[in-house]
Design an enzyme around this catalytic site. Structure first.
Site, PDB file in Angstrom:
ATOM      1  N   TYR A  79       0.851  -1.196   0.000  1.00  0.00           N
ATOM      2  CA  TYR A  79       0.000   0.000   0.000  1.00  0.00           C
ATOM      3  C   TYR A  79       0.881   1.238   0.000  1.00  0.00           C
ATOM      4  CZ  TYR A  79      -3.838   3.076   1.612  1.00  0.00           C
ATOM      5  OH  TYR A  79      -4.780   4.079   1.731  1.00  0.00           O
ATOM      6  N   CYS A  80       0.611   2.169  -0.947  1.00  0.00           N
ATOM      7  CA  CYS A  80       1.325   3.452  -1.009  1.00  0.00           C
ATOM      8  C   CYS A  80       2.828   3.202  -1.141  1.00  0.00           C
ATOM      9  CB  CYS A  80       0.963   4.288   0.213  1.00  0.00           C
ATOM     10  SG  CYS A  80       1.604   5.975   0.208  1.00  0.00           S
ATOM     11  N   ILE A  81       3.645   3.807  -0.302  1.00  0.00           N
ATOM     12  CA  ILE A  81       5.087   3.605  -0.376  1.00  0.00           C
ATOM     13  C   ILE A  81       5.457   2.145  -0.068  1.00  0.00           C
ATOM     14  CG2 ILE A  81       5.444   4.322   2.004  1.00  0.00           C
ATOM     15  CD1 ILE A  81       8.094   5.488   1.230  1.00  0.00           C
TER      16      ILE A  81
ATOM     17  N   LEU B  54      -1.594  -1.188  -4.029  1.00  0.00           N
ATOM     18  CA  LEU B  54      -2.718  -0.314  -3.689  1.00  0.00           C
ATOM     19  C   LEU B  54      -2.246   1.131  -3.656  1.00  0.00           C
ATOM     20  CD1 LEU B  54      -4.229  -2.394  -0.721  1.00  0.00           C
ATOM     21  CD2 LEU B  54      -4.747  -2.594  -3.161  1.00  0.00           C
TER      22      LEU B  54
END
Length: 603
Positions: A334-336, A362
């Site tokens: 998710y994200c980074i 994501l």
């Protein structure tokens, strides 16, 4: 160690307990002399006044814009013509509205601007006030954009600063020019302003005392949120690994490992029971593991990106493989955390490690050339300044990060709250997502410097220049099936930037675009009203489709995207089996404590 050596031998006992020990090479910006201590102290001290923004970066942007504007008499002429036309439009509107209060406005707010939606703004003289403000705002947009010769980055900075200054003086923010506030004050005899003053004093006291916002005490991990049952089965200095308890008699053979972003606490994916992605996966028969990141302090200043890869993703993969032996692993980032997962996948492909069954990203970027409005804060001058601030602290403070995100959405995250809480005297009711958003984390100095320079500024990962443990990695080496989720109104990872995962060569890619923002779009449980998405599958070896064509070619589907993704996971499953044991004590992964663990509670 030999840099060409594989990550580890997963079949050996040592391979089940340790990821490789990467050689530590001091991180420096190429071709830059080490800064003098006095320079760093000056920048760090000044940063307290500027909120972490580089005055030099702003000065360069304004110099670029002002010098080009000074030598563009044609632009001056067009601006003068626009000013005359807007003044005429306003005067005509003002004359008509005196005789007909139902006169159509001469300018409409932008779709995302909700400040003037209340009917009170249609009354005289407030209709004139807000119409004049919108015309003025539009003219300043014309002034700061469309000037030939100005670099796109400098134009964005100048236009952004102009918007911030105009937002500060919006008529919404003042008692005398806001009809909603005046109505409330008359109706309540000024009690709204008294409540607002008390709210301000309470918020100031919490800010000075470094306390979380009012209401967050109702959403504590392990008590009201992060309630899915499980155990911490592994811990090192950077992560705790949570294994969640099975909820079905049989589970899918391949476990799921989730790598959340370390810029946030993991429990956004395990919020309340009704909107927990973890709970949803467990109830669908998946064995789920979650990384919970340590909240760094000044003692962690030298942690770098390879530490996050080695101590985070790779150590977690070892633990999952020890607990669920002989099975490939479904990974989610998710994200980074998704960016780090893609880096790990590319490195594993480089050394011949084939343990990944699928990869789900994501709201995660792999190409940073169009990384959204955050790029306003990314240039050489700004990063040099920020690096010196982090050098003094040993980390990037969560308040500094929160300030940057608030500036990007100052309408919604700053000024609307000021009006609601201090002028109208109300208090917003915190939701689980809002409380989670206030539970921020810090970024280690070295890691964040590498991340900003090598990914945001230089785009080394997508360009094939990024090295891990001495090896140059390529995203094109990844062959595991991929599922990428983007959100329509994401300010952190714009969906067209996330879409660029389709540009890497080999993987089979399913791309899904859902409505909502960076967080609310991901927390999109079945039954959530107003949700929709688009999805399409691109098999390996097929031609690329640009994002605009992709959007128009794929119809909107109503509902949550979660079932579609989990169906995809299950199509890549090899069958079902009895749930694994909780941990693997004989392999060194004994349960340590109940979920949510201890790292998530670090402030």
């Amino acid at each position: 160690m030999d840099r060409a050596r594989p990550l580890f031998n997963a079949d050996s006992p040592a391979g089940q307990h340790a990821a490789p020990h990467f050689a530590q090479v001091p991180w420096t910006v190429p071709d830059i002399e080490p800064p003098a201590t006095i320079d760093r102290l000056l920048h760090a001290t000044t940063g307290r006044v500027t909120g972490g923004l580089s005055p030099v970066s702003l000065a360069l942007a304004y110099a670029d814009w002002a010098l080009h504007l000074a030598e563009s008499p044609g632009k001056w002429q067009r601006l003068a013509e626009k000013a005359v036309r807007k003044t005429a439009r306003f005067n005509i509107y003002a004359a008509h509205v005196l005789s007909n209060a139902e006169t159509e406005p001469c300018i409409e707010p932008l779709p995302q601007d909700r400040r003037f939606r209340n009917e009170a703004w249609r009354r005289w003289p407030f209709n004139l006030i807000y119409q004049g403000f919108l015309l003025h705002q539009q003219w300043w947009h014309n002034v700061t954009t469309g000037l030939g010769g100005v670099s796109p980055h400098h134009e964005q900075v100048v236009s952004f600063v102009a918007r911030q200054l105009l937002d500060m003086v919006s008529p919404v923010n003042f008692i005398a020019t806001n009809p909603e506030v005046l109505d409330a004050t008359a109706r309540e005899g000024g009690r709204n302003l008294l409540r607002g003053a008390m709210n301000f004093i309470e918020d100031l006291e919490r800010s000075v005392g470094d306390k979380p916002p009012l209401g967050t005490e109702d959403f504590q991990p392990g008590k009201q949120v992060a309630l899915t049952r499980g155990q911490v089965v592994y811990r090192n200095r950077l992560v705790e690994l949570i294994q969640y308890s099975a909820a079905t008699p049989e589970v899918h053979a391949e476990p799921v490992l989730i790598v959340p972003a370390w810029i946030m606490k993991y429990y956004i994916l395990d919020l309340s029971p009704h909107n927990s992605l973890v709970k949803y996966l467990v109830e669908r028969g998946h064995t789920v593991f979650m990384i919970s990141w340590h909240n760094p302090t000044e003692h962690d200043r030298d942690l770098d990106m390879e530490d996050y890869l080695r101590l985070g993703v790779l150590e977690a993969l070892n633990a999952v493989q020890a607990i669920v032996p002989g099975k490939k692993i479904n990974t989610v980032g998710y994200c980074i955390g998704g960016t780090l997962l893609s880096m790990a996948a590319a490195y594993m492909a480089q050394v011949g490690d084939e343990r990944l069954n699928t990869i789900t990203l994501l709201a995660a970027q792999t190409d940073f050339t169009e990384a959204g409005e955050l790029m306003l804060f990314i240039d050489d001058s700004q990063l040099n300044y920020l690096e010196d601030i982090m050098w003094k602290q040993g980390y990037l403070d969560n308040r500094q990060m929160a300030g940057a995100f608030q500036l990007l959405r100052s309408h919604d995250l700053v000024w609307s709250l000021v009006v609601r809480q201090y002028l109208l005297g109300g208090r917003q009711t915190l939701t689980d997502l809002m409380a989670w958003n206030a539970d921020a984390t810090r970024m280690p100095y070295r890691m964040h410097s590498e991340y900003l320079h090598r990914l945001f500024l230089r785009n080394d990962l997508f360009a094939g220049r990024y090295k891990i443990n001495g090896r140059t990695i390529s995203l094109g080496d990844i062959s595991a099936p991929m599922f990428a989720v983007a959100t329509e109104t994401d300010h952190v990872a714009p969906w067209k930037s996330v879409y660029k995962i389709n540009l890497i060569a080999d993987p089979d890619v399913t791309f899904l675009l859902t409505n909502g923002g960076h967080n609310a779009g991901i927390v999109s449980q079945p039954g959530h009203t107003g949700r929709h998405y688009r999805v399409a599958h691109r098999p390996s070896g097929t031609n690329y489709i640009d994002p605009e064509t992709w959007f128009l070619s794929n119809p909107q589907i109503e509902g949550s995207w979660w079932p579609t993704w989990v169906d995809w996971l299950e199509r890549h499953a090899s069958g079902q089996s009895a749930p694994p044991t909780m941990g693997a004590p004989h392999k060194g992964y004994a349960p340590l404590m109940a979920a949510p663990g201890s790292y998530v509670l670090e402030r």
